[in-house]
Design a protein around this motif. Structure first.
Motif, PDB file in Angstrom:
ATOM      1  N   PHE A  65      -0.082  -1.121  17.545  1.00 53.45           N
ATOM      2  CA  PHE A  65       0.601   0.129  17.257  1.00 53.45           C
ATOM      3  C   PHE A  65       1.814   0.332  18.143  1.00 53.45           C
ATOM      4  O   PHE A  65       1.838  -0.124  19.304  1.00 53.45           O
ATOM      5  N   ILE A  89       0.862  -1.175   0.000  1.00 54.22           N
ATOM      6  CA  ILE A  89       0.000   0.000   0.000  1.00 54.22           C
ATOM      7  C   ILE A  89       0.902   1.230   0.000  1.00 54.22           C
ATOM      8  O   ILE A  89       1.797   1.366   0.814  1.00 54.22           O
ATOM      9  N   LEU A 108      -3.085  -8.687   6.601  1.00 50.11           N
ATOM     10  CA  LEU A 108      -3.362  -7.344   6.105  1.00 50.11           C
ATOM     11  C   LEU A 108      -4.765  -6.912   6.529  1.00 50.11           C
ATOM     12  O   LEU A 108      -5.741  -7.569   6.238  1.00 50.11           O
ATOM     13  N   GLY A 109      -4.844  -5.812   7.243  1.00 51.47           N
ATOM     14  CA  GLY A 109      -6.120  -5.226   7.630  1.00 51.47           C
ATOM     15  C   GLY A 109      -6.758  -5.790   8.886  1.00 51.47           C
ATOM     16  O   GLY A 109      -7.878  -5.438   9.215  1.00 51.47           O
ATOM     17  N   TYR A 110      -6.070  -6.651   9.616  1.00 51.08           N
ATOM     18  CA  TYR A 110      -6.662  -7.281  10.799  1.00 51.08           C
ATOM     19  C   TYR A 110      -5.885  -6.969  12.066  1.00 51.08           C
ATOM     20  O   TYR A 110      -4.700  -7.227  12.145  1.00 51.08           O
ATOM     21  N   GLY A 111      -6.598  -6.435  13.099  1.00 57.48           N
ATOM     22  CA  GLY A 111      -6.067  -6.299  14.457  1.00 57.48           C
ATOM     23  C   GLY A 111      -4.652  -5.756  14.559  1.00 57.48           C
ATOM     24  O   GLY A 111      -3.703  -6.492  14.799  1.00 57.48           O
ATOM     25  N   TYR A 112      -4.527  -4.440  14.387  1.00 63.42           N
ATOM     26  CA  TYR A 112      -3.212  -3.815  14.416  1.00 63.42           C
ATOM     27  C   TYR A 112      -2.678  -3.660  15.834  1.00 63.42           C
ATOM     28  O   TYR A 112      -3.406  -3.345  16.763  1.00 63.42           O
TER      29      TYR A 112
END
Lengths: 112, 110
Positions: free
Chosen positions: A103, A56, A97-101
């Protein structure tokens, strides 16, 4: 045992300088991200890497260049810093990808 | 562009009152996630909803995913001062991109 660690935590620099932010995760995740949070707390995705490959790339000025030497590290280099680059930059990782980040604690960049 | 709208932007409540934040997308989401960011902190993952009409609870927090998978809500019962922070919804769209809502900043007066 910090899961996603970013350095530095604070960065104050002058316009025109070049700076880097480093990120490392020890969760074994395949995917890592850079997000920018502005003064209104809006979180905007900048880049995402999956297993060292860029997947991305949002409409970010080409002064911003991410680098992923391995899947546990994702660094962000910024050239010719501008006042508008002042923000908090968050690194994150996820197993998919796109699940439960997860940080990192963020890097507060101030350009003066 | 791809957007996830969240309201309200701010909510001030008295301790013990309930709180709800709403999230809407113009397109169908693969899943919806909720995060909490304490003042000066970083977003922390709370929960993920995947199925249409799904409802999940975490103690005083109730999360819902709409039937059309375009909207979601987070409800906190009997708020406490420890609930203070900004709550973000985030929806996963095509290509796996996670799009965050603008967040709802909750303040709780003791």
């Amino acid at each position: 045992d910090t899961a996603v660690s970013q350095t530095p935590k604070y960065l104050v620099t002058q316009m025109g300088n070049d700076k880097s932010i480093k990120c490392e995760q020890n969760l074994g995740h395949d995917t890592m991200y850079w997000y920018k949070q502005d003064s209104k707390k809006f979180l905007k995705i900048m880049f995402s890497y999956n297993n060292k490959e860029l997947i991305i790339n949002e409409t970010v000025p080409n002064r911003f260049s991410p680098k992923s030497p391995d899947k546990a590290h994702l660094n962000l280099h910024i050239n010719s810093l501008e006042l508008g680059d002042s923000a908090v930059y968050f690194c994150a990782s996820s197993s998919l990808l796109g699940y439960g980040y997860t940080f990192g604690s963020g890097t507060r960049l101030t350009v003066v | 562009g791809q957007q996830v709208m969240q309201i309200p932007q701010y909510q001030h409540v008295q301790e013990g009152e309930d709180f709800t934040t709403y999230c809407n997308s113009s397109t169908t989401l693969s899943n919806i996630q909720w995060y909490k960011q304490r003042p000066g902190g970083h977003p922390v993952f709370l929960i993920q909803l995947v199925k249409s009409g799904e409802v999940k609870k975490q103690k005083r927090l109730t999360f819902q995913f709409g039937e059309a998978k375009k909207n979601s809500s987070l409800h906190i019962t009997a708020t406490q001062t420890t609930d203070v922070g900004t709550y973000f919804c985030a929806g996963t769209k095509e290509g796996g991109k996670l799009i965050f809502g603008q967040g709802t900043e909750l303040s709780v007066k003791p």
